[in-house]
Design an enzyme around this catalytic site. Structure first.
Site, short mmCIF file in Angstrom:
data_model
loop_
_atom_site.label_atom_id
_atom_site.label_comp_id
_atom_site.label_asym_id
_atom_site.label_seq_id
_atom_site.Cartn_x
_atom_site.Cartn_y
_atom_site.Cartn_z
N LYS A 12 0.79 -1.08 -0.13
CA LYS A 12 -0.04 0.09 0.02
C LYS A 12 0.86 1.28 0.06
CE LYS A 12 -3.82 -2.16 2.40
NZ LYS A 12 -4.84 -1.92 3.72
N PHE A 60 -15.53 3.25 7.16
CA PHE A 60 -14.10 3.33 7.08
C PHE A 60 -13.94 3.47 5.32
CE2 PHE A 60 -14.04 -1.17 8.08
CZ PHE A 60 -13.53 -1.58 6.97
N ARG A 88 -1.58 -14.26 4.63
CA ARG A 88 -2.44 -13.88 5.73
C ARG A 88 -1.72 -13.73 6.99
NH1 ARG A 88 -6.73 -10.19 4.43
NH2 ARG A 88 -6.98 -10.54 6.63
N THR A 94 -5.05 -7.04 10.94
CA THR A 94 -5.47 -5.69 10.33
C THR A 94 -4.94 -4.63 11.10
OG1 THR A 94 -7.57 -6.80 9.63
CG2 THR A 94 -7.36 -4.57 9.27
N ARG A 105 2.89 -6.14 8.97
CA ARG A 105 1.93 -5.21 9.63
C ARG A 105 2.62 -4.84 11.02
NH1 ARG A 105 -4.02 -7.08 7.52
NH2 ARG A 105 -4.10 -5.86 5.77
N ASN A 115 -1.84 0.21 6.96
CA ASN A 115 -1.12 -1.02 7.49
C ASN A 115 -0.32 -1.74 6.48
OD1 ASN A 115 -3.15 -2.11 5.81
ND2 ASN A 115 -4.37 -2.96 7.40
N HIS A 118 -2.05 -5.34 1.40
CA HIS A 118 -3.29 -6.09 1.44
C HIS A 118 -3.22 -7.62 0.96
CE1 HIS A 118 -7.38 -7.06 0.21
NE2 HIS A 118 -6.66 -7.58 -1.23
N1 UDP Z 1 -9.59 -0.54 7.68
C1 UDP Z 1 -9.63 0.55 7.97
N2 UDP Z 1 -10.30 0.76 9.45
C2 UDP Z 1 -11.00 -0.30 9.82
C3 UDP Z 1 -10.64 -1.66 9.22
C4 UDP Z 1 -10.34 -1.62 8.16
O1 UDP Z 1 -9.25 1.69 7.67
O2 UDP Z 1 -11.52 -0.04 11.09
C5 UDP Z 1 -9.04 -0.73 6.35
C6 UDP Z 1 -7.69 -1.29 6.43
O3 UDP Z 1 -6.53 -0.71 5.58
C7 UDP Z 1 -7.89 -2.70 5.99
C8 UDP Z 1 -9.01 -2.55 4.94
O4 UDP Z 1 -9.67 -1.67 5.42
O5 UDP Z 1 -6.60 -3.40 5.68
C9 UDP Z 1 -9.59 -3.90 4.72
O6 UDP Z 1 -10.24 -4.29 5.80
P1 UDP Z 1 -10.35 -5.77 6.06
O7 UDP Z 1 -11.20 -5.99 7.18
O8 UDP Z 1 -10.79 -6.84 4.89
O9 UDP Z 1 -8.68 -6.24 6.85
P2 UDP Z 1 -7.39 -6.79 5.92
O10 UDP Z 1 -8.11 -7.88 5.24
O11 UDP Z 1 -6.90 -5.90 5.11
O12 UDP Z 1 -6.73 -7.28 7.08
MG MG Z 2 -9.95 -7.83 3.71
#
Ligand code: UDP
Ligand code: MG
Length: 136
Positions: A12, A60, A88, A94, A105, A115, A118
């Site tokens: 990112k 968000f 993952r 996250t 992360r 973070n 992706h």
């Molecule tokens: N995100 C955010 N605030 C939150 C949760 C998620 O900004 O409270 C953003 C964060 O960049 C995250 C992305 O949204 O990576 C996608 O969320 P997801 O729950 O799919 O998390 P990931 O799969 O990336 O761990």
């Molecule tokens: Mg996700």
């Protein structure tokens, strides 16, 4: 059972800007995830909104879309045994503060939104996300 899979990874904007591309690529290689394709691109707000549309009802969402299109990103197809789950695990949770020590992360993430990476979360999404960035 294990099987060879492909998954989509994105470095990112926060991590590209801080010159972390090589450090993050090394993590994948060390963990036997081969980088099959890689490109550095910048996407529009509209493309970002399309990519993240599964999150369109989340509070968000707008910030997330603006963020992913805010600067260059590096997109990769990773391939290896159980690549989706393995990626993952290498990424970590996250929220960087909740991510395990040694994960990307935890080491590099700034906040839950910035973070650094992706990764696809399922075989269906891996296929969709790979097509999104690499279908010619
Ligand atoms: N995100 C955010 N605030 C939150 C949760 C998620 O900004 O409270 C953003 C964060 O960049 C995250 C992305 O949204 O990576 C996608 O969320 P997801 O729950 O799919 O998390 P990931 O799969 O990336 O761990
Ligand atoms: Mg996700």
């Amino acid at each position: 059972m294990s099987s060879v899979e492909q998954t989509l990874s994105i470095i990112k904007p926060d991590a590209v800007q801080r010159n972390l591309v090589d450090a993050i690529k090394s993590k994948f290689i060390e963990n036997k995830l081969n980088i099959k394709k890689i490109k550095k691109i910048k996407i529009s707000k509209e493309e970002s909104a399309e990519f993240y549309k599964v999150h369109q009802t989340k509070p968000f969402y707008d910030g997330l879309c603006a963020y992913l299109s805010s600067g260059p990103i590096v997109v990769m197809i990773l391939e290896g045994e159980n690549a989706i789950q393995k990626n993952r695990e290498i990424m970590g949770a996250t929220d960087p503060q909740k991510a395990e020590i040694g994960t990307i992360r935890r080491e590099h993430g700034i906040s839950i939104d910035k973070n650094s990476v992706h990764g696809s979360d399922s075989p269906d999404n891996a296929k969709k996300e790979i097509d999104f960035f690499f279908k010619s």
